[in-house]
Enzyme design. Sequence first.
Site, PDB file in Angstrom:
ATOM      1  N   ASN A 194       0.797  -1.236   0.000  1.00 35.25           N
ATOM      2  CA  ASN A 194       0.000   0.000   0.000  1.00 35.25           C
ATOM      3  C   ASN A 194       0.829   1.285   0.000  1.00 35.25           C
ATOM      4  O   ASN A 194       0.355   2.331  -0.407  1.00 35.25           O
ATOM      5  CB  ASN A 194      -1.022  -0.002   1.147  1.00 35.25           C
ATOM      6  CG  ASN A 194      -0.392  -0.049   2.510  1.00 35.25           C
ATOM      7  OD1 ASN A 194       0.798  -0.341   2.648  1.00 35.25           O
ATOM      8  ND2 ASN A 194      -1.159   0.236   3.543  1.00 35.25           N
ATOM      9  N   GLU A 209       5.249  -3.920  11.770  1.00 38.31           N
ATOM     10  CA  GLU A 209       3.973  -3.208  11.824  1.00 38.31           C
ATOM     11  C   GLU A 209       2.993  -4.046  11.022  1.00 38.31           C
ATOM     12  O   GLU A 209       3.140  -4.208   9.822  1.00 38.31           O
ATOM     13  CB  GLU A 209       4.155  -1.805  11.247  1.00 38.31           C
ATOM     14  CG  GLU A 209       3.055  -0.867  11.686  1.00 38.31           C
ATOM     15  CD  GLU A 209       1.947  -0.840  10.674  1.00 38.31           C
ATOM     16  OE1 GLU A 209       0.966  -1.581  10.895  1.00 38.31           O
ATOM     17  OE2 GLU A 209       2.058  -0.101   9.697  1.00 38.31           O
ATOM     18  N   CYS A 263      -3.179   0.674   7.035  1.00 37.21           N
ATOM     19  CA  CYS A 263      -3.232   0.027   8.351  1.00 37.21           C
ATOM     20  C   CYS A 263      -3.851   0.983   9.369  1.00 37.21           C
ATOM     21  O   CYS A 263      -4.458   0.548  10.337  1.00 37.21           O
ATOM     22  CB  CYS A 263      -1.839  -0.417   8.778  1.00 37.21           C
ATOM     23  SG  CYS A 263      -0.651   0.894   8.750  1.00 37.21           S
TER      24      CYS A 263
HETATM   25  O1  G3H Z   1      -0.655   1.213   6.017  1.00 35.77           O
HETATM   26  C1  G3H Z   1       0.112   1.568   6.898  1.00 35.77           C
HETATM   27  C2  G3H Z   1       0.727   2.886   6.859  1.00 35.77           C
HETATM   28  O2  G3H Z   1       1.780   2.932   7.794  1.00 35.77           O
HETATM   29  C3  G3H Z   1      -0.274   3.989   7.097  1.00 35.77           C
HETATM   30  O3  G3H Z   1       0.303   5.211   6.838  1.00 35.77           O
HETATM   31  O4  G3H Z   1      -1.240   6.684   8.105  1.00 35.77           O
HETATM   32  O5  G3H Z   1       0.314   7.617   6.411  1.00 35.77           O
HETATM   33  O6  G3H Z   1      -1.649   6.260   5.717  1.00 35.77           O
HETATM   34  P1  G3H Z   1      -0.629   6.511   6.774  1.00 35.77           P
END
Ligand code: G3H
Length: 496
Positions: free
Chosen positions: A169, A264, A298
């Site tokens: 993603n 993570e 996430c």
């Molecule tokens: O999908 C996991 C990422 O660490 C989320 O990052 O909060 O910048 O979208 P973000």
Amino acid sequence: MAGSGVFEEIIDGDVFKYYSEGEWKKSPSGKSVSIINPTTRKPQYKVQACTQQEVNKVMETAKIAQKQWAKTPLWKRAELLHKAAAILKEHKAPIADCLVKEIAKPAKDSVTEVVRSGDLISYCAEEGVRILGEGKFLVSDSFPGNERTKYCLTSKVPLGVVLAIPPFNYPVNLAVSKIGPALIAGNSLVLKPPTQGAVACLHMVHCFHLAGFPKGLISCVTGKGSEIGDFLTMHPSVNCISFTGGDTGMAISKKAGMIPLQMELGGKDACIVLEDADLDLVASNIIKGGFSYSGQRCTAVKVVLVMESVAGTLVEKVKAKVAKLTVGPPEDDCDITPVVSESSANFIEGLVMDAKQKGATFCQSYKREGNLIWPLLLDNVQPDMRIAWEEPFGPILPVIRITSVEEGIHHCNASNFGLQGCIFTRDINKAMLISDAMETGTVQINSAPARGPDHFPFQGLKDSGIGSQGITNSINMMTKIKSTVINLPTPSYTMG
Ligand code: G3H
């Protein structure tokens, strides 16, 4: 266009090469892995299917290159990182185009991901110069029984070879969030990109190549996880693993050796809404938090826990905003774009059907075309529904009506995940109490969950991960403390 202009050397025919020993190479396996465009559902790119032999070579050169790199002055390491950041930003358009085609990220968000990545690399350089330029000085007579006969000097030294495994993603951004800290701290770096997003990663790595990093310091191996995944994560030359993704992270943690891990692994971020909340603010944050990049974050809002007395009003406000979301291809910069794969779309559909069968209220009709799923708000979700607990990674958002704050906290804490959560209220005292009670790595007050700004600490509890990220924490995590103790023959205060 991908693989053209300055990126010409990273492709051979229609297959992108992998990066080893400072060169772009073809795998002797002669095999490739296809990357399916989530929008067209047709093959878009091909990458090398690297084998264990290529991994061994990469590890061998990473170990050698790291020794020299660790002796390179910190300011020079920082200078090279700044150069890579500038090159990356200069070439944001073709890299963003890869993101559009490989992971169906909306066009504007794809550009933002690349620019944010350049900024992240530069910040790593600056932060590294500051925090690695300092050490500690301790004296012995603070501990009982000691005179001032020992001086202890500590500094931070690199771990060695860091293995970075980012998810689909944010293939570029979550790769550089590992590469930047690793390199400034004096480590070498082996990158295993996700299959969807691999070509964007290869372009990003080429920016480091163009910046002139030493040969072998950075490598990028592509291929099937089933063939090289375990081999990489269990490789004896790896001194640290930084992984972002799903359940695979748990398997890695069980198999990895005695090395630092940064993991993570997703979340089920709850949004707790109290009676006194500004419901317009809540509604816009639910839209941003729940539906941006079609919920494939996430940190997306994954369950709304709203007080019954304001639930009806809030649901109406969110419904009105959902109706305005544009749905379509990422090239048109639509708000909702196809999810990453057919299996992902099928999984999301399974959650929707389960909720339907168990009586959730559908605020919109369920609609799907290929991998494209229209945004859906599910009201009156009950704890026996899968959507109340599972992470859809899609544009589906459940609303659970609660009758007390305690019920909301209880639902949040009953989850296996503990990444982030958010609370909406005008009462800061209450917000602080709820924040303390929520078992999540971060709690946002009056805003949707988010990882950034990228220098903020970012961590998950329970099944959401191990270790803390964010630029400063990552640099610290990718180093170890080295002490030198000066022993004096007599206490140092005996003179004079
Ligand atoms: O999908 C996991 C990422 O660490 C989320 O990052 O909060 O910048 O979208 P973000």
